[in-house]
Motif scaffolding. Structure first.
Motif, PDB file in Angstrom:
ATOM      1  N   GLN A 106     133.167   1.523   7.108  1.00  0.00           N
ATOM      2  CA  GLN A 106     133.227   0.222   7.775  1.00  0.00           C
ATOM      3  C   GLN A 106     131.951  -0.601   7.569  1.00  0.00           C
ATOM      4  N   GLN A 107     132.078  -1.742   6.892  1.00  0.00           N
ATOM      5  CA  GLN A 107     130.947  -2.638   6.712  1.00  0.00           C
ATOM      6  C   GLN A 107     130.998  -3.806   7.697  1.00  0.00           C
ATOM      7  N   SER A 108     132.102  -3.936   8.396  1.00  0.00           N
ATOM      8  CA  SER A 108     132.213  -4.975   9.411  1.00  0.00           C
ATOM      9  C   SER A 108     131.669  -4.447  10.743  1.00  0.00           C
ATOM     10  N   ILE A 109     131.638  -5.327  11.733  1.00  0.00           N
ATOM     11  CA  ILE A 109     131.203  -4.950  13.079  1.00  0.00           C
ATOM     12  C   ILE A 109     132.445  -4.824  13.956  1.00  0.00           C
ATOM     13  N   SER A 110     132.591  -3.706  14.628  1.00  0.00           N
ATOM     14  CA  SER A 110     133.761  -3.536  15.497  1.00  0.00           C
ATOM     15  C   SER A 110     133.337  -3.539  16.957  1.00  0.00           C
ATOM     16  N   VAL A 111     134.208  -4.098  17.776  1.00  0.00           N
ATOM     17  CA  VAL A 111     133.935  -4.251  19.209  1.00  0.00           C
ATOM     18  C   VAL A 111     135.114  -3.692  19.989  1.00  0.00           C
ATOM     19  N   VAL A 112     134.823  -2.882  20.996  1.00  0.00           N
ATOM     20  CA  VAL A 112     135.853  -2.376  21.906  1.00  0.00           C
ATOM     21  C   VAL A 112     135.630  -3.050  23.256  1.00  0.00           C
ATOM     22  N   ASP A 113     136.643  -3.788  23.743  1.00  0.00           N
ATOM     23  CA  ASP A 113     136.470  -4.510  25.002  1.00  0.00           C
ATOM     24  C   ASP A 113     136.821  -3.622  26.198  1.00  0.00           C
ATOM     25  N   LYS A 114     136.730  -4.183  27.386  1.00  0.00           N
ATOM     26  CA  LYS A 114     136.973  -3.424  28.614  1.00  0.00           C
ATOM     27  C   LYS A 114     138.409  -2.918  28.707  1.00  0.00           C
ATOM     28  N   GLU A 115     139.324  -3.562  27.991  1.00  0.00           N
ATOM     29  CA  GLU A 115     140.725  -3.144  27.994  1.00  0.00           C
ATOM     30  C   GLU A 115     140.996  -2.040  26.980  1.00  0.00           C
ATOM     31  N   GLY A 116     139.990  -1.697  26.185  1.00  0.00           N
ATOM     32  CA  GLY A 116     140.148  -0.656  25.178  1.00  0.00           C
ATOM     33  C   GLY A 116     140.649  -1.161  23.844  1.00  0.00           C
ATOM     34  N   LEU A 117     140.759  -2.478  23.684  1.00  0.00           N
ATOM     35  CA  LEU A 117     141.227  -3.062  22.430  1.00  0.00           C
ATOM     36  C   LEU A 117     140.058  -3.215  21.460  1.00  0.00           C
ATOM     37  N   THR A 118     140.329  -2.995  20.178  1.00  0.00           N
ATOM     38  CA  THR A 118     139.287  -3.050  19.153  1.00  0.00           C
ATOM     39  C   THR A 118     139.482  -4.261  18.250  1.00  0.00           C
ATOM     40  N   TYR A 119     138.378  -4.965  17.983  1.00  0.00           N
ATOM     41  CA  TYR A 119     138.399  -6.125  17.094  1.00  0.00           C
ATOM     42  C   TYR A 119     137.261  -5.985  16.080  1.00  0.00           C
ATOM     43  N   TYR A 120     137.516  -6.515  14.878  1.00  0.00           N
ATOM     44  CA  TYR A 120     136.534  -6.431  13.800  1.00  0.00           C
ATOM     45  C   TYR A 120     136.006  -7.823  13.464  1.00  0.00           C
ATOM     46  N   TYR A 121     134.695  -7.908  13.239  1.00  0.00           N
ATOM     47  CA  TYR A 121     134.044  -9.181  12.953  1.00  0.00           C
ATOM     48  C   TYR A 121     133.239  -9.073  11.664  1.00  0.00           C
ATOM     49  N   HIS A 122     133.181 -10.203  10.952  1.00  0.00           N
ATOM     50  CA  HIS A 122     132.429 -10.241   9.708  1.00  0.00           C
ATOM     51  C   HIS A 122     130.943 -10.030  10.003  1.00  0.00           C
ATOM     52  N   PRO A 123     130.267  -9.151   9.252  1.00  0.00           N
ATOM     53  CA  PRO A 123     128.868  -8.835   9.551  1.00  0.00           C
ATOM     54  C   PRO A 123     127.886  -9.957   9.250  1.00  0.00           C
ATOM     55  N   GLU A 124     128.323 -10.972   8.494  1.00  0.00           N
ATOM     56  CA  GLU A 124     127.428 -12.082   8.167  1.00  0.00           C
ATOM     57  C   GLU A 124     127.710 -13.322   9.011  1.00  0.00           C
ATOM     58  N   THR A 125     128.996 -13.640   9.178  1.00  0.00           N
ATOM     59  CA  THR A 125     129.381 -14.880   9.862  1.00  0.00           C
ATOM     60  C   THR A 125     129.814 -14.665  11.312  1.00  0.00           C
ATOM     61  N   ALA A 126     130.026 -13.391  11.697  1.00  0.00           N
ATOM     62  CA  ALA A 126     130.528 -13.042  13.035  1.00  0.00           C
ATOM     63  C   ALA A 126     131.944 -13.554  13.266  1.00  0.00           C
ATOM     64  N   LYS A 127     132.650 -13.910  12.195  1.00  0.00           N
ATOM     65  CA  LYS A 127     134.025 -14.404  12.285  1.00  0.00           C
ATOM     66  C   LYS A 127     134.981 -13.246  12.564  1.00  0.00           C
ATOM     67  N   LEU A 128     135.970 -13.497  13.427  1.00  0.00           N
ATOM     68  CA  LEU A 128     136.965 -12.484  13.747  1.00  0.00           C
ATOM     69  C   LEU A 128     137.818 -12.181  12.514  1.00  0.00           C
ATOM     70  N   LEU A 129     137.947 -10.888  12.181  1.00  0.00           N
ATOM     71  CA  LEU A 129     138.720 -10.469  11.016  1.00  0.00           C
ATOM     72  C   LEU A 129     140.083  -9.904  11.403  1.00  0.00           C
ATOM     73  N   GLY A 130     140.179  -9.362  12.600  1.00  0.00           N
ATOM     74  CA  GLY A 130     141.454  -8.801  13.033  1.00  0.00           C
ATOM     75  C   GLY A 130     141.261  -7.564  13.890  1.00  0.00           C
ATOM     76  N   GLY A 131     142.381  -6.911  14.232  1.00  0.00           N
ATOM     77  CA  GLY A 131     142.349  -5.701  15.037  1.00  0.00           C
ATOM     78  C   GLY A 131     142.664  -4.475  14.214  1.00  0.00           C
ATOM     79  N   LYS A 132     142.937  -3.374  14.893  1.00  0.00           N
ATOM     80  CA  LYS A 132     143.231  -2.118  14.205  1.00  0.00           C
ATOM     81  C   LYS A 132     144.509  -2.239  13.374  1.00  0.00           C
ATOM     82  N   THR A 133     144.476  -1.628  12.213  1.00  0.00           N
ATOM     83  CA  THR A 133     145.643  -1.609  11.338  1.00  0.00           C
ATOM     84  C   THR A 133     146.382  -0.283  11.474  1.00  0.00           C
TER      85      THR A 133
END
Length: 350
Positions: free
Chosen positions: A85-112
């Motif tokens: 994983q070269q992106s940044i992943s975040v797990v929120d309080k609800e347990g959902l995971t989201y991936y963000y671009h490591p340079e722009t911090a743009k949302l890339l999507g969730g778990k596949t």
């Protein structure tokens, strides 16, 4: 000695028919998981990999800081680039995971589906998918496999082939079913004895890690340093490299029933060979350090147990080590099938 050999045969037989089946499940799932980084990275390259494959540390730090600033109250965990994983992943309080671009911090999507598949595969490997008690079933079977099944098999192999070791490693492919099954069983068991021993021994650690650490504790010559406890931790420094080889890997935020922050560091981001060196800093909400560990100052028992994962999955020896563990993962199933067939054929013959 003959009485002991008879007991060994009974132990090897019945443990092979029970514990061997569990080892087969663990072996197959573990073999598949060995290549998880490469498979997931290939399938989900748009989610996990940068186009040019480079990781600008400064931009990763800025993107991480931005995510914390924007979502601080909703964050449970944050994982920086590591392994596939070269992106940044975040797990929120609800347990959902989201991936963000490591340079722009743009949302890339969730778990596949690929990511979820390997998470489920790892769950089966570690606890058979059974909550609470599953890990004890797997961990206990690993210890039994190591202490009794492999050792009894080695003893029986040595008793039968000590005068002709080459015979003990040969397979007569044109032999009848009973003889062929026996040859495959005893040859594979002998050839893969060492990697299977390593896999089983390290596999038990993930369930009984406290006992392992206590056991290796007899090698300690001094108590690990705790000079960092009580000091104030500068959170801004958490995002930078703390030395020539430590990189921030994960941040664990306060959650229900836990008011602590935990920062975990690794000595390399890529899948590579060699020792696994980590550093962990735990702080309270007032930025006071309440927990600290560093491979460079840890006790010997901590340094040894820190390597259980890289030995278990073969990464200690790089790509060749992973290939060996991958092949070894199929051996318990082959041993189980050949052992069962040999037992049924012998019983039918009698």
């Amino acid at each position: 000695m003959k009485k002991f050999e008879k007991i060994s045969k009974l132990v090897h037989l019945w443990l092979g028919l029970t514990c061997g089946l569990l080892a087969s499940v663990s072996g197959i799932t573990g073999a598949m998981y060995v290549w998880q980084p490469e498979i997931v990275r290939a399938i989900d390259s748009e989610l996990l990999v940068l186009n040019d494959g480079k990781l600008p540390t400064e931009k990763v730090i800025l993107s991480t800081a931005k995510r914390i600033a924007d979502q601080n109250k909703q964050l449970q965990k944050m994982f920086l680039p590591y392994r596939e994983q070269q992106s940044i992943s975040v797990v929120d309080k609800e347990g959902l995971t989201y991936y963000y671009h490591p340079e722009t911090a743009k949302l890339l999507g969730g778990k596949t589906k690929a990511i979820i598949f390997f998470e489920d595969l790892l769950n089966i490997h570690r606890n058979l998918g059974i909550p609470n008690i599953g890990k004890y079933i797997v961990g206990t079977s690993s210890v039994i496999f190591f202490l009794f099944l492999l050792s009894s098999g080695l003893f029986l192999w040595w008793r039968a082939n000590k005068k002709n070791l080459r015979k003990g490693l040969s397979i007569q492919w044109k032999a009848k079913n009973k003889k062929l099954n026996y040859d495959i069983h005893k040859s594979l068991g002998a050839l893969f004895f060492i990697p299977l021993t390593i896999i089983a021994f390290t596999g038990g650690y993930f369930t009984y890690y406290q006992f392992y650490k206590s056991g290796f504790g007899i090698l300690n010559t001094a108590v690990k340093s705790s000079t960092k406890i009580g000091e104030t931790f500068n959170r801004d420094m958490a995002f930078t490299e703390t030395s020539n080889y430590y990189y921030l890997r994960a941040i664990y935020f306060p959650s229900k029933g836990n008011d602590d922050y935990k920062y975990r560091y690794v000595n390399h981001r890529e899948v590579t060979s060699g020792l696994r060196k980590t550093k962990e800093i735990t702080t309270n909400r007032d930025n006071k350090i309440i927990g600290f560990s560093d491979y460079n100052s840890d006790a010997l028992s901590e340094k040894i147990t820190a390597q259980m994962y890289v030995f278990h999955i073969g990464e200690i020896a790089g790509f060749l080590g992973r290939i060996l563990i991958f092949l070894s993962g199929f051996v318990p199933l082959i041993l189980f099938i050949t052992g069962l067939r040999f037992y049924l054929l012998r019983k039918k013959q009698k």
